[in-house]
Design a protein around this motif. Sequence first.
Motif, mmCIF file in Angstrom:
data_model
loop_
_atom_site.group_PDB
_atom_site.id
_atom_site.type_symbol
_atom_site.label_atom_id
_atom_site.label_comp_id
_atom_site.label_asym_id
_atom_site.label_seq_id
_atom_site.Cartn_x
_atom_site.Cartn_y
_atom_site.Cartn_z
ATOM 1 N N UNK A 32 4.460 -1.066 -34.553
ATOM 2 C CA UNK A 32 4.998 -1.692 -35.929
ATOM 3 C C UNK A 32 6.417 -1.452 -35.861
ATOM 4 N N UNK A 33 6.911 -2.245 -36.721
ATOM 5 C CA UNK A 33 8.349 -2.513 -36.677
ATOM 6 C C UNK A 33 9.135 -1.741 -37.755
ATOM 7 N N UNK A 34 8.347 -1.013 -38.463
ATOM 8 C CA UNK A 34 8.837 -0.027 -39.456
ATOM 9 C C UNK A 34 8.446 1.102 -39.687
ATOM 10 N N UNK A 35 9.308 2.108 -40.196
ATOM 11 C CA UNK A 35 8.981 3.417 -40.096
ATOM 12 C C UNK A 35 7.983 3.728 -41.040
ATOM 13 N N UNK A 36 7.377 5.113 -41.133
ATOM 14 C CA UNK A 36 6.422 5.307 -42.311
ATOM 15 C C UNK A 36 7.050 5.302 -43.529
ATOM 16 N N UNK A 37 8.430 5.659 -43.536
ATOM 17 C CA UNK A 37 9.330 5.787 -44.880
ATOM 18 C C UNK A 37 9.471 4.493 -45.474
ATOM 19 N N UNK A 38 9.282 3.280 -44.699
ATOM 20 C CA UNK A 38 9.326 1.833 -45.151
ATOM 21 C C UNK A 38 7.899 1.141 -45.489
ATOM 22 N N UNK A 39 6.942 2.143 -45.131
ATOM 23 C CA UNK A 39 5.510 1.472 -45.615
ATOM 24 C C UNK A 39 4.912 2.001 -46.959
ATOM 25 N N UNK A 40 4.034 1.339 -47.678
ATOM 26 C CA UNK A 40 3.461 1.497 -48.860
ATOM 27 C C UNK A 40 2.619 2.999 -48.283
ATOM 28 N N UNK A 41 2.217 3.882 -49.376
ATOM 29 C CA UNK A 41 1.184 4.756 -49.148
ATOM 30 C C UNK A 41 -0.068 4.421 -48.698
ATOM 31 N N UNK A 42 -0.406 3.231 -49.071
ATOM 32 C CA UNK A 42 -1.691 2.874 -48.382
ATOM 33 C C UNK A 42 -1.636 2.361 -46.959
ATOM 34 N N UNK A 43 -0.536 1.623 -46.665
ATOM 35 C CA UNK A 43 -0.329 1.228 -45.261
ATOM 36 C C UNK A 43 -0.252 2.456 -44.508
ATOM 37 N N UNK A 44 0.465 3.596 -44.782
ATOM 38 C CA UNK A 44 0.656 4.533 -44.097
ATOM 39 C C UNK A 44 -0.523 5.568 -43.812
ATOM 40 N N UNK A 45 -1.456 5.545 -44.919
ATOM 41 C CA UNK A 45 -2.707 6.363 -44.943
ATOM 42 C C UNK A 45 -3.614 5.613 -43.914
ATOM 43 N N UNK A 46 -3.473 4.374 -43.591
ATOM 44 C CA UNK A 46 -4.464 3.751 -42.670
ATOM 45 C C UNK A 46 -4.101 3.885 -41.463
ATOM 46 N N UNK A 47 -2.824 4.592 -41.057
ATOM 47 C CA UNK A 47 -2.327 4.920 -39.581
ATOM 48 C C UNK A 47 -2.125 6.386 -39.619
ATOM 49 N N UNK A 48 -2.214 7.077 -40.576
ATOM 50 C CA UNK A 48 -1.693 8.499 -40.565
ATOM 51 C C UNK A 48 -2.399 9.282 -39.571
ATOM 52 N N UNK A 49 -1.917 10.568 -39.104
ATOM 53 C CA UNK A 49 -2.511 11.521 -38.416
ATOM 54 C C UNK A 49 -3.522 12.124 -39.283
ATOM 55 N N UNK A 50 -3.332 12.565 -40.682
ATOM 56 C CA UNK A 50 -4.351 13.042 -41.581
ATOM 57 C C UNK A 50 -5.533 12.231 -41.589
ATOM 58 N N UNK A 51 -5.086 11.033 -42.064
ATOM 59 C CA UNK A 51 -6.407 10.104 -42.246
ATOM 60 C C UNK A 51 -7.220 10.095 -41.114
ATOM 61 N N UNK A 52 -6.891 10.001 -39.788
ATOM 62 C CA UNK A 52 -7.558 10.014 -38.751
ATOM 63 C C UNK A 52 -8.340 11.262 -38.622
ATOM 64 N N UNK A 53 -7.882 12.396 -38.656
ATOM 65 C CA UNK A 53 -8.524 13.909 -38.672
ATOM 66 C C UNK A 53 -9.408 13.688 -39.778
ATOM 67 N N UNK A 54 -9.401 13.378 -41.105
ATOM 68 C CA UNK A 54 -10.304 13.216 -42.073
ATOM 69 C C UNK A 54 -11.393 12.380 -41.613
#
Length: 197
Positions: free
Chosen positions: A165-187
């Motif tokens: 990706x060419x954006x940081x988590x800080x530049x992504x929407x909450x939904x975009x981040x959720x699809x990639x995040x470590x917490x989402x993967x663990x859940x």
Amino acid sequence: MSQETWVLASHNAGKIKEMEQILAPFGIALKSARDLDLPEPEETETTFRGNAALKARAACEATGLPCLADDSGLSVDALGGDPGIYSARWAGEPRDFMRAMQRVEGALNETGASDRTARFVCTIALARPGEGVSFFEGEVVGDIVWPPRGPGGFGYDPVFQPRGHDRTFGEMSADEKRQLSHRARALDAMTRAEFGS
């Protein structure tokens, strides 16, 4: 579908809301440690897994209900995995994550390493009364960027750019981040194991 009540051993409003949304379709009514006025146990373990288990067991013993807890943080390869389980503590009291991000950048500069690989790691512990603790883990690999970019997210999100990706988590929407995040993967690992989906 009958509802089952679980406890989330957290006082973090954002984390509570995120997990409520994920678990509601599975018939789980989530109560938080904040809702139940449970104290936050001191995190005395030396691993994400150890701290998650400590929090889940304490809430399970206090309530007699199935309890979830997570422990997560940022691990930077060139810093030997730091800040790791101390990610929040690097921000000091009161929490100042700009200071924590500057501390990471300063430490990277001191090493002289060109490798800026980092990973957000999350371990979720599920404790059930009279049973052991189950663990579910998620990780997302990226790189530390500087200066921080984006007003979104929280913690170290503005300096973490996930691989591919060419954006940081800080530049992504909450939904975009959720699809990639470590917490989402663990859940996701937990819901597949517990609910078969």
